[in-house]
Write a protein that holds these residues in place. Structure first.
Motif, PDB file in Angstrom:
ATOM      1  N   ASN A 124     -33.738  -6.319 -44.316  1.00 19.37           N
ATOM      2  CA  ASN A 124     -32.864  -5.920 -43.099  1.00 19.37           C
ATOM      3  C   ASN A 124     -31.964  -4.816 -43.634  1.00 19.37           C
ATOM      4  OD1 ASN A 124     -30.999  -6.070 -41.306  1.00 19.37           O
ATOM      5  ND2 ASN A 124     -31.262  -8.182 -41.018  1.00 19.37           N
ATOM      6  N   PRO A 125     -32.234  -3.595 -42.967  1.00 24.83           N
ATOM      7  CA  PRO A 125     -31.193  -2.639 -43.458  1.00 24.83           C
ATOM      8  C   PRO A 125     -29.717  -3.035 -43.143  1.00 24.83           C
ATOM      9  CG  PRO A 125     -32.493  -1.833 -41.372  1.00 24.83           C
ATOM     10  CD  PRO A 125     -33.180  -3.339 -42.057  1.00 24.83           C
ATOM     11  N   CYS A 126     -29.495  -3.907 -41.910  1.00 26.09           N
ATOM     12  CA  CYS A 126     -28.317  -4.024 -41.522  1.00 26.09           C
ATOM     13  C   CYS A 126     -27.611  -4.676 -42.627  1.00 26.09           C
ATOM     14  CB  CYS A 126     -28.180  -4.871 -40.150  1.00 26.09           C
ATOM     15  SG  CYS A 126     -28.790  -3.908 -38.779  1.00 26.09           S
ATOM     16  N   VAL A 127     -28.203  -5.866 -43.215  1.00 31.03           N
ATOM     17  CA  VAL A 127     -27.547  -6.558 -44.044  1.00 31.03           C
ATOM     18  C   VAL A 127     -27.192  -5.620 -45.347  1.00 31.03           C
ATOM     19  CG1 VAL A 127     -28.016  -8.299 -45.946  1.00 31.03           C
ATOM     20  CG2 VAL A 127     -28.403  -8.742 -43.453  1.00 31.03           C
ATOM     21  N   LYS A 128     -27.946  -4.592 -45.697  1.00 32.31           N
ATOM     22  CA  LYS A 128     -27.790  -3.857 -46.853  1.00 32.31           C
ATOM     23  C   LYS A 128     -26.388  -3.073 -46.599  1.00 32.31           C
ATOM     24  CE  LYS A 128     -31.802  -1.636 -47.366  1.00 32.31           C
ATOM     25  NZ  LYS A 128     -32.768  -0.644 -47.800  1.00 32.31           N
ATOM     26  N   VAL A 129     -26.130  -2.546 -45.397  1.00 28.86           N
ATOM     27  CA  VAL A 129     -24.818  -1.829 -45.166  1.00 28.86           C
ATOM     28  C   VAL A 129     -23.569  -2.710 -44.986  1.00 28.86           C
ATOM     29  CG1 VAL A 129     -26.228   0.208 -44.495  1.00 28.86           C
ATOM     30  CG2 VAL A 129     -25.317  -1.611 -42.787  1.00 28.86           C
ATOM     31  N   MET A 130     -24.014  -3.955 -44.888  1.00 27.76           N
ATOM     32  CA  MET A 130     -22.482  -4.667 -44.326  1.00 27.76           C
ATOM     33  C   MET A 130     -21.785  -4.915 -45.749  1.00 27.76           C
ATOM     34  SD  MET A 130     -23.582  -8.822 -43.866  1.00 27.76           S
ATOM     35  CE  MET A 130     -21.869  -9.527 -44.372  1.00 27.76           C
ATOM     36  N   GLU A 131     -20.352  -5.061 -45.765  1.00 22.64           N
ATOM     37  CA  GLU A 131     -19.622  -5.307 -46.857  1.00 22.64           C
ATOM     38  C   GLU A 131     -18.414  -6.299 -46.330  1.00 22.64           C
ATOM     39  OE1 GLU A 131     -18.066  -1.923 -49.072  1.00 22.64           O
ATOM     40  OE2 GLU A 131     -19.738  -0.904 -48.993  1.00 22.64           O
ATOM     41  N   TYR A 132     -18.008  -6.956 -47.383  1.00 18.02           N
ATOM     42  CA  TYR A 132     -17.288  -7.843 -46.960  1.00 18.02           C
ATOM     43  C   TYR A 132     -16.121  -8.061 -48.227  1.00 18.02           C
ATOM     44  CZ  TYR A 132     -14.848 -12.494 -45.363  1.00 18.02           C
ATOM     45  OH  TYR A 132     -13.985 -13.141 -44.903  1.00 18.02           O
ATOM     46  N   ALA A 133     -15.168  -7.212 -48.024  1.00 25.42           N
ATOM     47  CA  ALA A 133     -14.467  -6.880 -49.069  1.00 25.42           C
ATOM     48  C   ALA A 133     -13.792  -7.965 -49.796  1.00 25.42           C
ATOM     49  CB  ALA A 133     -13.175  -5.633 -48.744  1.00 25.42           C
ATOM     50  N   VAL A 134     -13.183  -8.936 -48.942  1.00 23.90           N
ATOM     51  CA  VAL A 134     -12.416  -9.889 -49.142  1.00 23.90           C
ATOM     52  C   VAL A 134     -13.130 -10.923 -50.501  1.00 23.90           C
ATOM     53  CG1 VAL A 134     -11.226 -12.208 -48.538  1.00 23.90           C
ATOM     54  CG2 VAL A 134     -11.283 -10.254 -46.893  1.00 23.90           C
ATOM     55  N   ARG A 135     -14.508 -10.805 -50.063  1.00 21.39           N
ATOM     56  CA  ARG A 135     -15.325 -11.459 -51.329  1.00 21.39           C
ATOM     57  C   ARG A 135     -16.191 -10.144 -51.840  1.00 21.39           C
ATOM     58  NH1 ARG A 135     -16.490 -17.693 -50.468  1.00 21.39           N
ATOM     59  NH2 ARG A 135     -14.323 -18.099 -50.208  1.00 21.39           N
ATOM     60  N   GLY A 136     -15.663  -9.087 -52.287  1.00 21.71           N
ATOM     61  CA  GLY A 136     -16.270  -8.221 -53.057  1.00 21.71           C
ATOM     62  C   GLY A 136     -16.439  -8.111 -54.547  1.00 21.71           C
ATOM     63  N   PRO A 137     -16.859  -6.806 -54.905  1.00 22.10           N
ATOM     64  CA  PRO A 137     -17.065  -6.721 -56.601  1.00 22.10           C
ATOM     65  C   PRO A 137     -15.568  -7.151 -57.197  1.00 22.10           C
ATOM     66  CG  PRO A 137     -17.438  -4.828 -55.155  1.00 22.10           C
ATOM     67  CD  PRO A 137     -16.936  -5.644 -54.036  1.00 22.10           C
ATOM     68  N   LEU A 138     -14.436  -6.833 -56.698  1.00 20.98           N
ATOM     69  CA  LEU A 138     -13.297  -7.115 -57.483  1.00 20.98           C
ATOM     70  C   LEU A 138     -13.341  -8.486 -57.526  1.00 20.98           C
ATOM     71  CD1 LEU A 138     -10.984  -4.780 -57.811  1.00 20.98           C
ATOM     72  CD2 LEU A 138      -9.371  -6.428 -56.538  1.00 20.98           C
ATOM     73  N   VAL A 139     -13.491  -9.471 -56.410  1.00 21.72           N
ATOM     74  CA  VAL A 139     -13.378 -10.692 -56.653  1.00 21.72           C
ATOM     75  C   VAL A 139     -14.691 -11.283 -57.501  1.00 21.72           C
ATOM     76  CG1 VAL A 139     -13.199 -12.903 -55.202  1.00 21.72           C
ATOM     77  CG2 VAL A 139     -12.628 -10.711 -53.969  1.00 21.72           C
ATOM     78  N   ILE A 140     -15.623 -10.800 -57.661  1.00 25.33           N
ATOM     79  CA  ILE A 140     -16.649 -11.035 -58.472  1.00 25.33           C
ATOM     80  C   ILE A 140     -16.104 -10.972 -59.757  1.00 25.33           C
ATOM     81  CG2 ILE A 140     -19.112 -10.710 -59.245  1.00 25.33           C
ATOM     82  CD1 ILE A 140     -19.735 -10.009 -56.316  1.00 25.33           C
ATOM     83  N   ARG A 141     -15.661  -9.854 -60.151  1.00 30.44           N
ATOM     84  CA  ARG A 141     -14.972  -9.619 -61.341  1.00 30.44           C
ATOM     85  C   ARG A 141     -13.826 -10.393 -61.796  1.00 30.44           C
ATOM     86  NH1 ARG A 141     -15.340  -9.168 -66.254  1.00 30.44           N
ATOM     87  NH2 ARG A 141     -13.751  -8.147 -67.350  1.00 30.44           N
ATOM     88  N   ALA A 142     -13.152 -10.874 -60.892  1.00 28.49           N
ATOM     89  CA  ALA A 142     -12.074 -11.936 -60.991  1.00 28.49           C
ATOM     90  C   ALA A 142     -12.788 -13.194 -61.433  1.00 28.49           C
ATOM     91  CB  ALA A 142     -11.124 -12.097 -59.934  1.00 28.49           C
ATOM     92  N   GLY A 143     -13.636 -13.602 -60.837  1.00 30.62           N
ATOM     93  CA  GLY A 143     -14.630 -14.763 -61.134  1.00 30.62           C
ATOM     94  C   GLY A 143     -14.933 -14.670 -62.636  1.00 30.62           C
ATOM     95  N   GLU A 144     -15.677 -13.513 -63.117  1.00 29.53           N
ATOM     96  CA  GLU A 144     -16.133 -13.407 -64.419  1.00 29.53           C
ATOM     97  C   GLU A 144     -14.925 -13.535 -65.512  1.00 29.53           C
ATOM     98  OE1 GLU A 144     -19.624 -10.172 -63.126  1.00 29.53           O
ATOM     99  OE2 GLU A 144     -17.710  -9.458 -64.468  1.00 29.53           O
ATOM    100  N   ILE A 145     -13.625 -12.969 -65.033  1.00 30.63           N
ATOM    101  CA  ILE A 145     -12.537 -13.091 -66.070  1.00 30.63           C
ATOM    102  C   ILE A 145     -12.268 -14.433 -66.109  1.00 30.63           C
ATOM    103  CG2 ILE A 145     -10.278 -12.468 -66.414  1.00 30.63           C
ATOM    104  CD1 ILE A 145     -10.866  -9.686 -65.001  1.00 30.63           C
ATOM    105  N   GLU A 146     -12.132 -15.149 -64.945  1.00 32.34           N
ATOM    106  CA  GLU A 146     -11.939 -16.761 -64.896  1.00 32.34           C
ATOM    107  C   GLU A 146     -12.713 -17.335 -66.215  1.00 32.34           C
ATOM    108  OE1 GLU A 146     -11.760 -17.949 -61.128  1.00 32.34           O
ATOM    109  OE2 GLU A 146      -9.809 -18.469 -61.190  1.00 32.34           O
TER     110      GLU A 146
END
Lengths: 486, 486
Positions: free
Chosen positions: A18-40
């Protein structure tokens, strides 16, 4: 034969998904938050860092930041979940009464039964009464109220109705910039066009009709503009719209034949003196003909306000003036998902019909509610004041909601460093902040901002002591960051 | 000017709304069920009918039909909702332990916080352990487990990934006929093509590979077939697939490069002697290379089984062998909805990790579980036997799940009468049944059936006494109906 190729490659790949899913972004749970989880996780494993814990100021997650649940809500939940507690003398009579009333609305007297898809009738009626009280007596028909699993679910269910290409053009939805990324994500997923209009930072994120005019004439070149989203009180921007401003928006929407999506999930969160929440429904009705016949969807959530029950997924939409045929389709379309969680519906019931004066639970409920709102009020001021005391950061008054969206002036060297890393400058800033202090914010680019400006969103949710610590640490970081990139 | 036209017509109309929503249907909550609701209201208002109440045999809504909730689940819910109960000596120690464990997985120790979008880590791990136990030790990675708000939510989230037109052809999904209408509704909403294959009624709704071959070569003319849905145990058909049959399906899917959607929400509901539930995951893994690398999504729900907690919206998907890039997109796409209800997640935890022998709650849990399954087993047999005793009705063995899907022979005059009313013959039959007896079933046309055949789906969920009454009333109706239309 096709057989052998399956060995080498997957049936579903980035190329054919699905190309629409590919382009969608959701910053509130984006890469920064993923990195925060890793740091935890690194901290748990004993990795040394210049800080002891990660502070998640990226998401409006009240209880996660130490806000205490409202006793009345939780007692009702316990009683309807485990009904032998209805006979426990520990629980107040009004809690028991409420629990019995909700259970009477459940088939077989169990919250484990499906409800009607728009929710339990008695709860929809309580919501309608709440809206009517809120709007000074303007009638609300309970059949216009549709319960949902949080506001996000409700918003998507209504927005879905607009998907329709006409004359080779996609449907467009006007969305404020900065915006809450649910909108950009949903519009991307539904293959619609986001028609952005800018909020005016210099007027405390007010909404200028000239800008709406500019935005729509721009958008009309590429799409059929069908709706306008207004978030009031604002997320991420924290402004509270004046009544006059709302009137202008309604008239604009009328002129342009737009359905109004009023995201009013922060209606309880108004702090600034002189600011007051005006619902779109009330203003539209008070404007009279022809405006009071306009299609309007207003959304509310159990996740925000003073209750902050994000995890329980309660919400509702009030959708008025729909064509009856369209309304039937709307109700049909939600039926395939059966029903929103019954316990989430029950939470919404407690919110729209809280204990009344004289009820045994009233005093506690009032104390808890006032305490949360008073503290949020103080924190709203503290956040704006502290950021404004830092050279290179400028923050508007947080009139409402749960966020500040300050502007930062970034040195040219920082912008270059970001470019070298292939990051947006404010994302680079936010990553540096996270790695050095453990503070997780969301860069302005996740919400949208005027080109050449840089912002971030932080919640005002850390409890007062934590918030003070966070702001000090932030100040120290910012000063060092600027010095290093001078 | 556009202004004046808004007075006369709505912005959103049947003509310009989402065409996919217009065509989608969801029979389990369709016009018949709406009429049943009206009749209930009429009865309340004192309207005289030849029956005293409506019996909703249209939907697998266990508690609504008098099934009693499992104590362990409800006690855990009460404790995590209202934490002061953790100190109440009334509750067993294992309930408290479980409640504390779940709360430890919640941010800020509150079920009111958002969780990670795929769910709470410890619950995902418990699900993985459950799957591994169920499948005789075949490993399950907890990171392949994604919690959802009921199975429907989980199914839609995975199916959404397939939306992609290639070479001017829509994506197609193979779906059994008769099918559970969530699939047809979702495929319609997503603008995909439903590629139907017929189950073989004469072989107790078994799945014939020749029919799959026929169906796919037919479907390939108009769409790109991407996936195959298998419902096992079957809904609405109640069959339990043999291991050999599952092997054949897997090999077929491999040959045709299809992703398998295994709807296994009735895995606890197997009644017939000699029938056993085999998970697709286990069979696929035991087949070894190259089949064990295939993409498979398996779905489970808190709504069915012996617990029947439909209203609490718990479920999970186990999705294996996804391309890592696609998996990242899948996880991103669910993040915009924040998280499934935390209380629904907690219910799923209690289901996958029930009390163990020696735990204080074990005896009660075991007794409750066995009692529900034993009674369902009896009712499964009673339903099939009674229908088979009625001339003109033929019912396969209900090997599993919660439904019977008998075939009815309708007199020519009934078919004509239906035609005159613009109804499908089995819908006409079902409406007559409803108006005369208060029994609400779903006509076979809502699930699909071979042209020229007529069926209906009834649940086996009314409690034994009610079910006996219902079957007697049904028999009387059918005899009269046939006589009248002779």
């Amino acid at each position: 034969m096709a057989t052998s190729s399956c060995k080498r490659q997957k049936c579903l790949s980035l190329e054919n998904m699905n190309p629409c899913v590919k382009v969608m972004e959701y910053a509130v749970r984006g890469p920064l938050v993923i990195r925060a989880g890793e740091i935890e996780k690194e901290l748990e494993q004993g990795v040394k860092k210049p800080f002891k814990s990660v502070l998640k100021a990226n998401i409006g997650d009240c209880h996660a930041m130490g806000q205490v649940p409202i006793t009345f809500i939780r007692q009702v939940l316990a009683l309807i979940s485990y009904t032998p507690l209805l006979d426990d003398p520990k629980f107040p009579e009004d809690v028991k009464r409420r629990a019995r009333e909700i259970l009477a609305g459940c088939r077989g007297g169990s919250v484990g039964s499906y409800t009607d898809s728009p929710g339990i009738e008695i709860i929809r009626k309580h919501v309608a009464e709440y809206i009517q009280r809120r709007d000074g007596g303007i009638p609300c028909d309970w059949q216009d109220v549709v319960l949902s699993a949080g506001a996000s679910d409700g918003i998507k269910a209504v927005m879905k109705l607009l998907i329709n290409e006409e004359g080779g053009k996609k449907p467009g939805v006007m969305v404020p910039i900065p915006q809450y990324p649910l909108y950009s994500a949903t519009i991307a997923e539904f293959n619609m066009t986001l028609a952005s209009y800018y909020l005016d930072e210099d007027k405390n994120w007010g909404l200028d009709i000239k800008e709406l005019e500019r935005a729509i004439s721009e958008a009309k070149k590429t799409c059929n503009v069908r709706a306008i989203v207004v978030i009031n009180p604002g997320n991420p921007t924290g402004q509270v719209l004046s009544r006059e401003n709302i009137e202008e928006i309604i008239k604009f929407a009328y002129k342009e034949k737009l359905i109004i999506f009023a995201d009013e999930v922060y209606q309880d969160n108004v702090y600034a003196e002189g600011s007051r929440f005006h619902s779109f429904k009330k203003v539209l009705m008070e404007l009279g003909e022809p405006y009071n016949k306009m299609e309007l969807a207003s959304f509310m959530s159990a996740s925000k306000g003073y209750m902050g029950e994000c995890g329980l997924r309660g919400g509702y939409a009030e959708v008025i003036n729909l064509d009856p045929n369209v309304k039937a389709m709307y109700l049909k379309s939600i039926s395939a998902m059966l029903c929103p969680t019954v316990l989430g519906q029950a939470v919404m019931d407690c919110i729209v019909a809280p204990p009344k004066e004289g009820d045994p639970s009233y005093a506690t409920w009032k104390k808890e509610k006032d305490s949360v709102l008073k503290s949020l009020n103080e924190r709203a001021k503290m956040v704006a004041n502290t950021f404004n005391s830092i050279p290179g950061i400028k923050c508007n008054t947080v009139q409402g909601a749960m966020y500040a969206f300050p502007q930062i002036t970034l040195p040219a060297k920082a912008i270059e460093a970001a470019k070298a890393k292939g990051q947006a400058p404010d994302a680079y800033y936010a990553f540096e902040l996270l790695e050095r202090t453990g503070i997780c914010i969301v860069p302005g680019s996740g919400f949208g901002q005027k080109p050449g400006t840089y912002h971030f969103r932080t919640t005002i949710l850390p409890q007062t002591d934590k918030l003070k610590e966070m702001l000090e640490s932030f100040k120290k970081f910012h000063t060092e960051f600027v010095k290093e990139h001078q």
